[in-house]
Write a protein that holds these residues in place. Structure first.
Motif, PDB file in Angstrom:
ATOM      1  N   ALA A  53     -36.356 -38.119  69.720  1.00  0.00           N
ATOM      2  CA  ALA A  53     -36.109 -36.900  68.937  1.00  0.00           C
ATOM      3  C   ALA A  53     -34.798 -37.006  68.168  1.00  0.00           C
ATOM      4  N   GLU A  54     -33.782 -37.560  68.796  1.00  0.00           N
ATOM      5  CA  GLU A  54     -32.474 -37.691  68.137  1.00  0.00           C
ATOM      6  C   GLU A  54     -32.590 -38.582  66.915  1.00  0.00           C
ATOM      7  N   HIS A  55     -33.272 -39.699  67.081  1.00  0.00           N
ATOM      8  CA  HIS A  55     -33.460 -40.666  65.998  1.00  0.00           C
ATOM      9  C   HIS A  55     -34.234 -40.034  64.836  1.00  0.00           C
ATOM     10  N   THR A  56     -35.321 -39.372  65.160  1.00  0.00           N
ATOM     11  CA  THR A  56     -36.188 -38.749  64.150  1.00  0.00           C
ATOM     12  C   THR A  56     -35.471 -37.596  63.451  1.00  0.00           C
ATOM     13  N   LEU A  57     -34.830 -36.778  64.241  1.00  0.00           N
ATOM     14  CA  LEU A  57     -34.128 -35.618  63.710  1.00  0.00           C
ATOM     15  C   LEU A  57     -32.957 -36.028  62.819  1.00  0.00           C
ATOM     16  N   ARG A  58     -32.208 -37.039  63.239  1.00  0.00           N
ATOM     17  CA  ARG A  58     -31.059 -37.494  62.456  1.00  0.00           C
ATOM     18  C   ARG A  58     -31.519 -37.986  61.078  1.00  0.00           C
ATOM     19  N   LYS A  59     -32.603 -38.747  61.075  1.00  0.00           N
ATOM     20  CA  LYS A  59     -33.114 -39.251  59.797  1.00  0.00           C
ATOM     21  C   LYS A  59     -33.568 -38.098  58.898  1.00  0.00           C
ATOM     22  N   ALA A  60     -34.262 -37.129  59.503  1.00  0.00           N
ATOM     23  CA  ALA A  60     -34.743 -35.976  58.735  1.00  0.00           C
ATOM     24  C   ALA A  60     -33.574 -35.145  58.200  1.00  0.00           C
ATOM     25  N   LEU A  61     -32.548 -34.978  59.019  1.00  0.00           N
ATOM     26  CA  LEU A  61     -31.385 -34.187  58.592  1.00  0.00           C
ATOM     27  C   LEU A  61     -30.620 -34.902  57.486  1.00  0.00           C
ATOM     28  N   GLU A  62     -30.516 -36.232  57.596  1.00  0.00           N
ATOM     29  CA  GLU A  62     -29.828 -37.002  56.552  1.00  0.00           C
ATOM     30  C   GLU A  62     -30.580 -36.890  55.227  1.00  0.00           C
ATOM     31  N   GLU A  63     -31.897 -36.918  55.300  1.00  0.00           N
ATOM     32  CA  GLU A  63     -32.715 -36.746  54.092  1.00  0.00           C
ATOM     33  C   GLU A  63     -32.580 -35.326  53.541  1.00  0.00           C
ATOM     34  N   ALA A  64     -32.580 -34.346  54.445  1.00  0.00           N
ATOM     35  CA  ALA A  64     -32.469 -32.942  54.033  1.00  0.00           C
ATOM     36  C   ALA A  64     -31.151 -32.691  53.306  1.00  0.00           C
ATOM     37  N   LEU A  65     -30.137 -33.409  53.731  1.00  0.00           N
ATOM     38  CA  LEU A  65     -28.810 -33.268  53.127  1.00  0.00           C
ATOM     39  C   LEU A  65     -28.809 -33.739  51.672  1.00  0.00           C
ATOM     40  N   LEU A  66     -29.717 -34.610  51.322  1.00  0.00           N
ATOM     41  CA  LEU A  66     -29.804 -35.123  49.947  1.00  0.00           C
ATOM     42  C   LEU A  66     -30.552 -34.146  49.040  1.00  0.00           C
ATOM     43  N   SER A  67     -31.242 -33.204  49.670  1.00  0.00           N
ATOM     44  CA  SER A  67     -32.051 -32.261  48.903  1.00  0.00           C
ATOM     45  C   SER A  67     -31.169 -31.240  48.194  1.00  0.00           C
ATOM     46  N   ARG A  68     -31.445 -31.068  46.906  1.00  0.00           N
ATOM     47  CA  ARG A  68     -30.653 -30.117  46.110  1.00  0.00           C
ATOM     48  C   ARG A  68     -31.348 -28.768  46.029  1.00  0.00           C
ATOM     49  N   GLU A  69     -32.556 -28.719  46.567  1.00  0.00           N
ATOM     50  CA  GLU A  69     -33.252 -27.426  46.561  1.00  0.00           C
ATOM     51  C   GLU A  69     -34.010 -27.217  47.865  1.00  0.00           C
ATOM     52  N   ILE A  70     -34.315 -25.971  48.124  1.00  0.00           N
ATOM     53  CA  ILE A  70     -35.022 -25.603  49.346  1.00  0.00           C
ATOM     54  C   ILE A  70     -36.518 -25.614  49.046  1.00  0.00           C
ATOM     55  N   PRO A  71     -37.296 -26.422  49.777  1.00  0.00           N
ATOM     56  CA  PRO A  71     -38.727 -26.455  49.506  1.00  0.00           C
ATOM     57  C   PRO A  71     -39.399 -25.104  49.783  1.00  0.00           C
ATOM     58  N   ALA A  72     -40.330 -24.736  48.951  1.00  0.00           N
ATOM     59  CA  ALA A  72     -41.143 -23.522  49.122  1.00  0.00           C
ATOM     60  C   ALA A  72     -40.338 -22.234  49.159  1.00  0.00           C
ATOM     61  N   LYS A  73     -39.240 -22.226  48.447  1.00  0.00           N
ATOM     62  CA  LYS A  73     -38.409 -21.015  48.392  1.00  0.00           C
ATOM     63  C   LYS A  73     -38.915 -20.118  47.255  1.00  0.00           C
ATOM     64  N   ASN A  74     -40.027 -19.487  47.467  1.00  0.00           N
ATOM     65  CA  ASN A  74     -40.570 -18.555  46.474  1.00  0.00           C
ATOM     66  C   ASN A  74     -41.506 -17.578  47.188  1.00  0.00           C
ATOM     67  N   GLU A  75     -41.815 -16.515  46.532  1.00  0.00           N
ATOM     68  CA  GLU A  75     -42.583 -15.453  47.178  1.00  0.00           C
ATOM     69  C   GLU A  75     -44.034 -15.815  47.468  1.00  0.00           C
TER      70      GLU A  75
END
Ligand code: ZN
Length: 156
Positions: free
Chosen positions: A97-119
């Protein structure tokens, strides 16, 4: 303490040292194993993620985790706003979980927008805070693997 059916109701929240990752539950049903992780970002009863920040973090992480692995069942924010529950297919350990989560968080940090942020795609599209989510991610991943895998703070 009274014994409850919900695993986390039996966890002494005054004894944990956040941030951490631990197995909250593991269930086997008809030959299928499911593992549920307690992913704690902030110290229970001391510090809480901002409602908009935890919501954005949920969106980012829900998507990025599924880019990393294909066995995600669910990622849900805790109502107390101190972290998330991550439920996956398979008998996995906190190291995985730590390995998977760390990779996902590192990728999320590169994101400039929030996915599916709309009504159309979200139930509260106005309640988002990308900077707050990024701050929470940075604080979490600044911690070592050893620290994150030590929920009761006995080791390291
Ligand atoms: Zn949403």
């Amino acid at each position: 303490m009274q014994e409850y059916k919900v695993e986390s109701f039996n966890l002494d929240h005054t004894k944990v040292v956040a941030p951490y990752i631990r197995v909250a539950d593991r269930k086997e049903w008809q030959g299928v194993t499911v593992t549920k992780f307690d992913i704690r970002f902030t110290q229970p009863n001391k510090e809480f993620l901002d409602p908009a920040a935890i919501h954005s973090l949920e969106h980012l992480l829900a998507e990025e985790l599924r880019h990393q692995v294909d066995n995600i069942i669910d990622l849900s924010p805790m109502g107390c706003r101190t972290g998330f529950y991550l439920t996956v297919f398979g008998k996995h350990d906190p190291e995985w979980a730590e390995h998977t989560l760390r990779k996902a968080l590192e990728e999320a940090l590169l994101s400039r927008e929030i996915p599916a942020k709309n009504e159309t795609q979200c139930g509260n599209a106005a309640l988002h805070n990308l900077e707050g989510a990024r701050k929470a991610i940075k604080e979490f991943i600044a911690h070592s693997r050893t620290k994150l895998l030590d929920p009761f703070g006995n080791g390291s």
